[in-house]
Design a protein around this motif. Structure first.
Motif, PDB file in Angstrom:
ATOM      1  N   UNK A  37      17.742  -2.913  -1.582  1.00 11.05           N
ATOM      2  CA  UNK A  37      16.904  -1.786  -1.979  1.00 11.05           C
ATOM      3  C   UNK A  37      15.501  -2.090  -1.456  1.00 11.05           C
ATOM      4  N   UNK A  38      14.562  -1.229  -1.732  1.00 18.33           N
ATOM      5  CA  UNK A  38      13.197  -1.503  -1.275  1.00 18.33           C
ATOM      6  C   UNK A  38      12.198  -0.884  -2.243  1.00 18.33           C
ATOM      7  N   UNK A  39      11.432  -1.740  -2.877  1.00 20.50           N
ATOM      8  CA  UNK A  39      10.438  -1.285  -3.847  1.00 20.50           C
ATOM      9  C   UNK A  39       9.080  -1.114  -3.181  1.00 20.50           C
ATOM     10  N   UNK A  40       8.235  -0.328  -3.828  1.00 19.61           N
ATOM     11  CA  UNK A  40       6.846  -0.256  -3.359  1.00 19.61           C
ATOM     12  C   UNK A  40       6.150  -1.600  -3.578  1.00 19.61           C
ATOM     13  N   UNK A  41       5.069  -1.826  -2.843  1.00 17.64           N
ATOM     14  CA  UNK A  41       4.226  -2.993  -3.080  1.00 17.64           C
ATOM     15  C   UNK A  41       3.119  -2.635  -4.075  1.00 17.64           C
ATOM     16  N   UNK A  42       2.734  -1.377  -4.070  1.00 21.95           N
ATOM     17  CA  UNK A  42       1.677  -0.882  -4.962  1.00 21.95           C
ATOM     18  C   UNK A  42       2.347  -0.400  -6.242  1.00 21.95           C
ATOM     19  N   UNK A  43       2.014  -1.045  -7.351  1.00 22.20           N
ATOM     20  CA  UNK A  43       2.739  -0.754  -8.591  1.00 22.20           C
ATOM     21  C   UNK A  43       1.784  -0.542  -9.753  1.00 22.20           C
ATOM     22  N   UNK A  44       2.236   0.233 -10.743  1.00 21.31           N
ATOM     23  CA  UNK A  44       1.387   0.477 -11.909  1.00 21.31           C
ATOM     24  C   UNK A  44       1.333  -0.744 -12.829  1.00 21.31           C
ATOM     25  N   UNK A  67      -3.604  -0.470 -11.044  1.00 19.40           N
ATOM     26  CA  UNK A  67      -2.475  -0.802 -10.181  1.00 19.40           C
ATOM     27  C   UNK A  67      -2.578  -2.263  -9.763  1.00 19.40           C
ATOM     28  N   UNK A  91      -0.946  -5.152  -6.540  1.00 11.78           N
ATOM     29  CA  UNK A  91      -0.091  -5.407  -5.384  1.00 11.78           C
ATOM     30  C   UNK A  91       0.880  -6.496  -5.831  1.00 11.78           C
ATOM     31  N   UNK A 115      10.034  -4.486 -12.130  1.00  6.97           N
ATOM     32  CA  UNK A 115      10.499  -3.238 -11.548  1.00  6.97           C
ATOM     33  C   UNK A 115      12.017  -3.207 -11.412  1.00  6.97           C
ATOM     34  N   UNK A 118       7.033  -6.945   1.577  1.00 10.22           N
ATOM     35  CA  UNK A 118       5.692  -7.542   1.531  1.00 10.22           C
ATOM     36  C   UNK A 118       5.289  -7.920   0.115  1.00 10.22           C
ATOM     37  N   UNK A 152       2.110  -9.949  -2.276  1.00  7.28           N
ATOM     38  CA  UNK A 152       0.672 -10.211  -2.261  1.00  7.28           C
ATOM     39  C   UNK A 152       0.301 -11.241  -3.311  1.00  7.28           C
ATOM     40  N   UNK A 200       5.995   5.310  -9.520  1.00  3.74           N
ATOM     41  CA  UNK A 200       4.690   5.745 -10.026  1.00  3.74           C
ATOM     42  C   UNK A 200       4.406   7.064  -9.305  1.00  3.74           C
ATOM     43  N   UNK A 222       4.851   7.323  -5.518  1.00  2.00           N
ATOM     44  CA  UNK A 222       5.286   5.994  -5.073  1.00  2.00           C
ATOM     45  C   UNK A 222       6.764   5.831  -5.435  1.00  2.00           C
ATOM     46  N   UNK A 223       7.588   5.605  -4.424  1.00  2.00           N
ATOM     47  CA  UNK A 223       9.037   5.635  -4.626  1.00  2.00           C
ATOM     48  C   UNK A 223       9.727   4.340  -4.222  1.00  2.00           C
ATOM     49  N   UNK A 224      10.852   4.091  -4.890  1.00  2.00           N
ATOM     50  CA  UNK A 224      11.732   2.980  -4.560  1.00  2.00           C
ATOM     51  C   UNK A 224      12.919   3.536  -3.768  1.00  2.00           C
ATOM     52  N   UNK A 225      13.309   2.812  -2.729  1.00  2.00           N
ATOM     53  CA  UNK A 225      14.495   3.205  -1.953  1.00  2.00           C
ATOM     54  C   UNK A 225      15.710   2.501  -2.520  1.00  2.00           C
ATOM     55  N   UNK A 226      16.698   3.271  -2.920  1.00  2.00           N
ATOM     56  CA  UNK A 226      17.963   2.703  -3.385  1.00  2.00           C
ATOM     57  C   UNK A 226      18.886   2.501  -2.172  1.00  2.00           C
ATOM     58  N   UNK A 227      20.046   1.842  -2.371  1.00  2.00           N
ATOM     59  CA  UNK A 227      20.851   1.472  -1.196  1.00  2.00           C
ATOM     60  C   UNK A 227      21.150   2.629  -0.229  1.00  2.00           C
ATOM     61  N   UNK A 235      17.961   3.664   1.646  1.00  2.00           N
ATOM     62  CA  UNK A 235      17.530   2.670   2.627  1.00  2.00           C
ATOM     63  C   UNK A 235      18.346   2.790   3.915  1.00  2.00           C
ATOM     64  N   UNK A 254      -1.071   3.726   3.021  1.00  2.00           N
ATOM     65  CA  UNK A 254      -1.528   4.058   1.672  1.00  2.00           C
ATOM     66  C   UNK A 254      -2.583   5.153   1.725  1.00  2.00           C
ATOM     67  N   UNK A 297       2.238   5.762  -1.204  1.00  2.00           N
ATOM     68  CA  UNK A 297       2.687   4.666  -0.340  1.00  2.00           C
ATOM     69  C   UNK A 297       3.837   5.237   0.467  1.00  2.00           C
TER      70      UNK A 297
END
Lengths: 595, 595
Positions: free
Chosen positions: A71-78, A106, A108, A115, A139, A141, B38, B41-46, B49, B141, B156
């Motif tokens: 999967x892929x999460x954002x780097x910028x998070x609440x 927020x 990084x 999450x 990425x 931070x 957020x 701001x989104x997460x990619x699921x399988x 992706x 961003x 993002x």
């Protein structure tokens, strides 16, 4: 596509960059793989990006092989989820924090436990959905105080982080072992020697944890290994605890005047003068040093603690920070400081330089059982019956033959001191040896810390809500590129193993004449048709010497030189790593090197 | 690897997420492709992706095909370079800013012009090194005021951004056209209709610029198209300027009492009553509206300007912001506001509602040539000889038949008003039609703005330093996924084109019995062996109905149903997009669908 150097975005440098200390940093910059954008923040140039993507591909394959899903999460998070687990504050200055235009907080993300936990909570609700292993290559931070060594410790870097979710502890063990196996395979495929060492879970919470350290003199981590194969981070070494000693025959303790002996060294000297032992001389390890420390909890409160440790050992603050919270029942990250005069104001009984736990069980000074006493923790070597030279709580006086369990007690033991080369190994195989390494990966059994904080529960077989148990697993992908450069280079430049090299073949054409260039280009295309990736140094007006040294610097495994020999139908094939050269018939070279 | 739904990290939803307005947002969340982390701001699921990586691969191939080289910059960047070009402040609230532990200023990059410019400066120094095209596919961003529509406008998001560096303008033209061609190919391969439209370069500086808009009713951008193929962003449409008119025969102007006519509508009504035209009725387009505006420069200074525009048009602030800076000689981003009472204090000659430029050339009120006069710019339709009804600079009075060039002058013309459906197209092919679209890509001829600010110079053929000329080119990769979901869906869910679909075949097994499951799994493996990517819905205890509706929702191009027909050696093949179904012999289905 053949990478022609005449048009490739590349500039090799003869000089090391001024800010570079380690070989990987120097060579990756000089050979045009990376470029600094800010302290600890790097740009990947075309060659670097190739190596990076090969490393990523190997990591991805092995993660997929154990059934982990990408999967892929954002780097910028609440802020909120990190607030709920306490990490918003625990991370301290290491966390990059910012506000959006609405003044919302927020960060990084340094890692993504929160999450992933929330995502699984969002999607799943039954034990039937588990286990699930999720990962990302992304990425990260961290606002390092001292970003150093190029890619080895950066502030923006790529990690593979994965997380396992299970209904029970057996499941977590399985997930942990699956990741452990995948990690060993990944490092083996990368060609990177690693030693899995026991580690403290530390700020991550949880119980079992291992680091994968790549042994190298430039490593920041110290670890120990035994002849029998035991290996542990110095913060996680378990002390071999001596047997309890029968103290029935030991003489009573004796308080002696020891003027001018406020330090361990002076105390040992005075002891040997005043009361020489018959068997051997007094040593620092015979003394019990009592250190007063202030432990700062996450709310900023200071808790006084005295540590009783053998005089030949130092308190290892990093190690203590990892263990003291649990010993005192404090959740979250703690700080450790020397106690200040202010801290000691309400303890006039403490005589600095002459502090001891007691003068007999009825004259106990330290420990929670004593009225107004400070928590007293001792090194595991302070076993019942062990006898010590220590402070007598009076200026200029020490007590000799003070016996643990007979003359003083304590609130508990704690692993808090440094390991010494030669300490006995826990596996009983002999003395420990210390080594340095780079942390390439880290696996944690998190347990239920995050799931509890964020209320990740699923229905079990009996229809009851159960808190999920988790593991978290990281590999430093950026760092792996640097470690490979450390492991595979010589004085002339990089020498990549083929599985991560930016290309398979580096063709150098030397000498003038269109026919040489044509022949070399034909070769390049033939190699490519045979499935090889090729760098082709077709730069006009660049001398053969510069081309050779650039080829060595860039470090592709096989260098093929098209030059004078071509008249006789020969090209030179050079192995970058061994330096071995041989002539091969131009008609056969593609078939031979592709075999 | 066959993606088995029994273990895939996926949960489809029957209900639309409450915050979703557009189809792509609803369906990508419902079908388990993305998840909100957020606002914006989104997460990619399988599954998401997979689509994302297919889109990226197409973009990458076409960029490589024009000789662009991939690099990768950090997202976290230091302030200084953005300070040097002025964008640190120009970006305003849209920029995410933060400080590191040493209180140094950083930003999360919205685009990377500065960094690429500095990198080329760092590596190159001769015209022989040029041209070079560099690109990256990377997280960007922007702190949008109103993140909306899911992936269509996020905070993002992933962009492909590239930059060209040339020694001369001809080179830049070539680089621009190469990118233009690559973009058209990329969108064609993605299956995404786009219209390249002329655009204002705006804050990016530079001259020539085109946007690639995907026409759709939910688009945020309005653009115009002519029957002949001309297309432009509304901010960039060039007005078809009427011919100058011979005014020698026109009657003199006349000032009339027009009480209660402070607006265009009332003025038109009063005009038709007071001085009816013989040829037709007065219309709003016959009046000249004079609007007083304050232009705010990057330092915050206010500059008064009067715009004279036909009464049927509105001043388009976005358009004006893009053009007014150049007209006034202001560098950087400008703001536009209605003039306030405060602004007008030193201009008592202005009678609100009755403002006109002059009553004859000797009674000029507006324009820089007039003593104390405010800068006066007019719409291009105000040509010499055009005759207008406009204010007489006295309360309750207007002037009729005031002729441009005869009775009043102005400081220049400006494109500042809205385009109207039916306006003549600049290509002369007929009336313009307005449409809505999503900006999928944008290409800019930046020229020397960035290279000058950051001193990127190289030696030319004569050994003299020349400032390099640049282009910048972007594609919204995240946005492309959303636009594809907008373009390819129906009421049952997504219906991906095969080149970006998360798989080729979606196998659904219906009915109970191990032999059905076995047969379906065998098919899945055979498809995979034939090079197809397969989603296999092997979930036990999930009804056929739910499996069918999930298959429709997920939107893989071909659905293969293994069910009752298997007894007769048949499976059902359904085309997701057309809904067409047919039975195919199980023995032939792999060969047929792989053909």
């Amino acid at each position: 596509m053949v990478l022609k150097l005449s048009t490739t975005f590349l500039r090799t440098l003869r000089e090391d960059p001024v800010d570079a200390e380690v070989a990987s940093h120097k060579l990756l910059v000089r050979a045009g793989y990376i470029r600094r954008a800010a302290p600890g923040i790097y740009t990947w140039l075309p060659l670097g990006l190739r190596v990076l993507s090969r490393v990523e591909a190997i990591v991805r394959e092995e993660m997929n092989a154990i059934g982990a899903q990408e999967v892929h999460f954002p780097a910028l998070l609440p802020r909120e989820p990190y607030e709920q687990t306490g990490r918003w504050t625990e991370y301290g200055e290491g966390l990059f924090r910012l506000k959006d235009r609405k003044e919302a907080d927020y960060l990084l993300a340094p890692t993504h436990e929160e999450m992933f936990t929330l995502l699984v909570k969002d999607l799943y609700n039954s034990y039937k959905d588990l286990p699930v292993y999720l990962y990302q290559i992304q990425n990260k931070y961290r606002d390092e105080a001292r970003p150093r060594a190029g890619l080895l410790r950066g502030r923006e870097f790529i990690m593979k982080d994965s997380y396992s979710f299970n209904i029970d502890d057996e499941g977590l063990d399985e997930a942990y072992m699956a990741h452990r196996g995948a990690y060993l395979k990944i490092f083996e495929r990368l060609g990177l020697e690693v030693v899995p060492v026991f580690a403290q879970a530390g700020a991550m919470g949880g119980s079992k944890s291992e680091e994968f350290l790549h042994p190298t003199a430039i490593g920041e981590d110290t670890f120990v290994r035994s002849p029998g194969g035991y290996a542990a981070n110095v913060e996680a070494v378990t002390t071999v605890v001596p047997e309890d000693i029968d103290f029935s025959q030991l003489p009573a303790f004796e308080v002696l005047d020891t003027p001018d002996a406020p330090t361990i060294d002076t105390l040992v000297a005075v002891s040997n003068e005043l009361r020489p032992r018959t068997d051997r001389a007094w040593e620092a390890k015979d003394t019990l040093k009592n250190v007063v420390l202030a432990i700062i909890d996450p709310e900023g409160n200071r808790h006084l603690v005295v540590l009783g440790v053998p005089g030949d050992r130092q308190v290892d603050e990093k190690r203590l920070e990892a263990t003291i919270g649990a010993a005192l029942g404090i959740n979250g990250e703690v700080g450790v400081e020397q106690a200040t005069a202010e801290d000691l104001k309400s303890h006039p009984e403490i005589v600095t330089g002459y502090l001891g736990p007691a003068l007999g069980l009825d004259k106990q000074l330290l420990g929670k059982d004593t009225e107004g006493g400070i928590t007293y923790l001792v090194d595991p070597r302070v076993v019942s019956g062990s006898s010590w030279v220590t402070g007598a709580n009076e200026h200029g006086k020490h007590v000799f033959g003070l016996v643990a369990g007979r003359d003083f007690t304590f609130d508990g033991t704690i692993e808090a001191v440094n390991v010494l080369e030669g300490d006995p190994a826990p596996d009983g195989s002999g003395p420990l040896r210390t080594e340095r390494g780079i942390e390439m990966g880290h696996i944690f059994q998190l347990g239920r810390k995050y799931a509890e904080a964020l209320e990740l529960k699923v229905l079990d077989q009996n229809g009851k809500l159960q808190v999920v148990t988790m593991g978290s697993y990281g590999i430093g992908v950026t760092r792996a590129v640097a470690a490979l450069a450390e492991a595979y280079h010589d004085e002339n430049g990089l020498a990549w193993p083929k599985q991560v090299a930016p290309a398979d073949i580096h063709i150098v054409v030397t000498g003038k004449g269109a026919e040489l260039l044509e022949a070399a280009e034909k070769l390049a295309n033939e190699f490519e048709a045979a499935g090889k990736e090729v760098i082709f140094d077709d730069r006009p007006k660049v001398s053969a010497g510069v081309k050779f040294s650039d080829a060595e610097l860039i470090g592709v495994p096989t260098i093929v030189v098209v030059g004078r020999g071509l008249a006789d139908g020969l090209v030179e094939v050079k192995d970058r790593a061994t330096g071995e050269r041989r002539d091969v018939a131009v008609a056969e070279v593609v078939a031979e090197l592709s075999a």
